[in-house]
Design a protein around this motif. Sequence first.
Motif, PDB file in Angstrom:
ATOM      1  N   UNK A  79      11.490  21.231   0.015  1.00  0.00           N
ATOM      2  CA  UNK A  79      10.494  20.172   0.088  1.00  0.00           C
ATOM      3  C   UNK A  79      11.082  18.910  -0.546  1.00  0.00           C
ATOM      4  N   UNK A  80      11.166  17.839   0.271  1.00  0.00           N
ATOM      5  CA  UNK A  80      11.744  16.586  -0.198  1.00  0.00           C
ATOM      6  C   UNK A  80      10.632  15.538  -0.310  1.00  0.00           C
ATOM      7  N   UNK A  81      10.454  15.000  -1.476  1.00  0.00           N
ATOM      8  CA  UNK A  81       9.422  13.988  -1.680  1.00  0.00           C
ATOM      9  C   UNK A  81       9.838  12.640  -1.115  1.00  0.00           C
ATOM     10  N   UNK A  82       8.865  11.885  -0.644  1.00  0.00           N
ATOM     11  CA  UNK A  82       9.120  10.549  -0.101  1.00  0.00           C
ATOM     12  C   UNK A  82       7.951   9.641  -0.468  1.00  0.00           C
ATOM     13  N   UNK A  83       8.256   8.366  -0.597  1.00  0.00           N
ATOM     14  CA  UNK A  83       7.229   7.354  -0.861  1.00  0.00           C
ATOM     15  C   UNK A  83       7.164   6.406   0.316  1.00  0.00           C
ATOM     16  N   UNK A  84       5.989   6.252   0.869  1.00  0.00           N
ATOM     17  CA  UNK A  84       5.779   5.349   2.001  1.00  0.00           C
ATOM     18  C   UNK A  84       5.067   4.098   1.495  1.00  0.00           C
ATOM     19  N   UNK A  85       5.725   2.953   1.602  1.00  0.00           N
ATOM     20  CA  UNK A  85       5.140   1.665   1.234  1.00  0.00           C
ATOM     21  C   UNK A  85       4.872   0.862   2.498  1.00  0.00           C
ATOM     22  N   UNK A  86       3.636   0.420   2.677  1.00  0.00           N
ATOM     23  CA  UNK A  86       3.278  -0.363   3.867  1.00  0.00           C
ATOM     24  C   UNK A  86       2.862  -1.766   3.442  1.00  0.00           C
ATOM     25  N   UNK A  87       3.347  -2.750   4.207  1.00  0.00           N
ATOM     26  CA  UNK A  87       3.047  -4.154   3.943  1.00  0.00           C
ATOM     27  C   UNK A  87       2.254  -4.703   5.125  1.00  0.00           C
ATOM     28  N   UNK A  88       0.981  -4.962   4.904  1.00  0.00           N
ATOM     29  CA  UNK A  88       0.098  -5.436   5.971  1.00  0.00           C
ATOM     30  C   UNK A  88      -0.123  -6.945   5.907  1.00  0.00           C
ATOM     31  N   UNK A  89       0.464  -7.623   4.922  1.00  0.00           N
ATOM     32  CA  UNK A  89       0.178  -9.038   4.721  1.00  0.00           C
ATOM     33  C   UNK A  89       1.069  -9.979   5.481  1.00  0.00           C
ATOM     34  N   UNK A  90       1.889  -9.469   6.413  1.00  0.00           N
ATOM     35  CA  UNK A  90       2.759 -10.311   7.221  1.00  0.00           C
ATOM     36  C   UNK A  90       2.281 -10.294   8.671  1.00  0.00           C
ATOM     37  N   UNK A 145       0.871  -1.172   0.000  1.00  0.00           N
ATOM     38  CA  UNK A 145       0.000   0.000   0.000  1.00  0.00           C
ATOM     39  C   UNK A 145       0.910   1.226   0.000  1.00  0.00           C
ATOM     40  N   UNK A 146       0.752   2.092  -1.000  1.00  0.00           N
ATOM     41  CA  UNK A 146       1.688   3.198  -1.201  1.00  0.00           C
ATOM     42  C   UNK A 146       1.041   4.543  -0.901  1.00  0.00           C
ATOM     43  N   UNK A 147       1.830   5.430  -0.306  1.00  0.00           N
ATOM     44  CA  UNK A 147       1.370   6.795  -0.017  1.00  0.00           C
ATOM     45  C   UNK A 147       2.506   7.764  -0.318  1.00  0.00           C
ATOM     46  N   UNK A 148       2.205   8.824  -1.044  1.00  0.00           N
ATOM     47  CA  UNK A 148       3.200   9.843  -1.360  1.00  0.00           C
ATOM     48  C   UNK A 148       3.158  10.944  -0.308  1.00  0.00           C
ATOM     49  N   UNK A 149       4.327  11.449   0.054  1.00  0.00           N
ATOM     50  CA  UNK A 149       4.379  12.490   1.074  1.00  0.00           C
ATOM     51  C   UNK A 149       5.624  13.349   0.850  1.00  0.00           C
TER      52      UNK A 149
END
Length: 584
Positions: A522-533, A467-471
């Motif tokens: 302003x520094x862009x970042x990508x947050x990837x979350x893994x909930x399937x473990x 699950x990805x979120x841009x910030x």
Amino acid sequence: MSYSSSRFDPSDYPYIIGIDFGTTYSGCSYFYTEDSTGEILEITEWPKQRGAIYPKVPTASLYEANGKRMIAWGNDAIFKAQRPNNKDVLVERFKLTLDPNIASKATLPNGLTSLEVITDYLTAFHAYVLEYLDRVLGHVYQHSKSRYCLTVPAMWDDQAKATMREAAILAGIVSRADNPDRLVLTSEPEAASLFCEKKCDQFELEEGKRFMICDAGGGTVDLIVFGIDDNNGKKTLREITKGSGASCGSTFLDARMRRIFKTRFGEYYQDNKQAINHIMKQFVTVIKPQFENEDDEFFSMPMSLKLSEDELSEIGIEDGKLQISVDDLREEVFEPVVKQVLDLISDQVNQARKKLDAVFLVGGFGQSKYLQERVKETFESKIGLIAMPARGELAVVRGAVIFGLSPGRVSHRVARRTYGLAMDSPFDYIQDPAEYKYIAADGSVMCKGRYIVYVNKGETIEAEECVTHKAFAFYPQNISAALYVYDGNEVPPRYTTHYRVRKVSNFTIKMPFIPNAYTNQKIGATLNMYFGNTEILVEIKIHDKVFRSASEYAAHELEKISVPIDREEESENDDDDKPEYSFI
């Protein structure tokens, strides 16, 4: 706890160590990938066994009176606690303090916390494991090349699981700088399922079949239903139901049995505690596993009873034996606990919605003949096969090694909770209250504290689903995200301020050095979350750097900021006092 994701290579860890940290007993299995026999072995020799060979060691610790120093563990703790005039404090069943359903009622002596007691025990346990492996594997064994799998109950929440990871770090099993993948957590029924899956051919279970694991241990009973997938000859398991469980293991039989003895002895109980401990041991080792609801039981009383002939007769002791009727054993001891297990199985059967092909009873309590018979008579019309695999008491600890070797064997899991982030969103004049409104720097009208859901409770998730979120963040501030959870079954609330929405985790990454970046850029970042473990993992990408981290839950006594392992490029203006920036 963060690092470059490219750093972890499973082939660097040829030793797989599985740890089953149990309520009453704990065990350890191990596997050396370069051993031609391909055999999973378990430790059967534990300190102070006094000649007995048993593959597990008591989960017990002895603390000095009124202090926080552990002076013995395992068998040694129990033996020392039984010495005459002992003043030290024996602590047992402390794993239950992490059960979210009873933790508030559980207390520990001497001001000890759950984290402290579990850390102390795991420190001693692990030190012995290393000593044992050094002895049996000789010069080929290298601790730095060991990978670990630690099992946890399916019903534990994220805080409890994160406390176990923190305890493992503090105990020296892994270090905080290690890649989190060096220590993996899996649920106890999941580990047991991998053990049982190897026996599927024996039970004629193939692709498309569904089976339930009922892992009944000393403290907890955990259940889950899996489906078998066969992808090009490679078997994987898919969670079909949301795992469930309760604290209703075999030690609750012990508590009910002791209650009967207390009633029988009445005012003579306190003066005859040693004798009662003696007959309790008979119950635990002989009667409990073999009880079949057929005969009265007779407990042999020791000669040390401080009772007259009349008092013996009053209690019901004749010829040195105390008789407990089969009706009392069934109705007062076994049935109230077994009924809870049957209710848990029924819930899983209902969740599965169609007839199951098999149920495997594993764990120490799973070997109980009475429990086995009650499961058969209750569910034989709803379940095709009810089986008790050989050495079922080792299913979890051996399955932990199998999981450590191939975490991808479980391909899909069912979310236990609803997870989301706190985010600011455009203000809705119809739905949002005025007090949540604010004007952003660019003049837009925004609503603060929205609860944005990423995974819903009951949703099936692939193990590697992202699950990805841009910030963004302003250089050089740290990057932080707060994870919130909702345990209800209804539509999730709109705001994180709702009383049933809880903040459970902070993921914090120290801003890496970025050449030519200027202050407040302003520094862009990508947050990837893994909930399937079993644990939630977070991956954050900032420019060309990748950080992966296990979550840092608010319940921890220690909360750390993640820092890169590769520090040669860190900014000289490292200012830890700068505020952290939360994702919006």
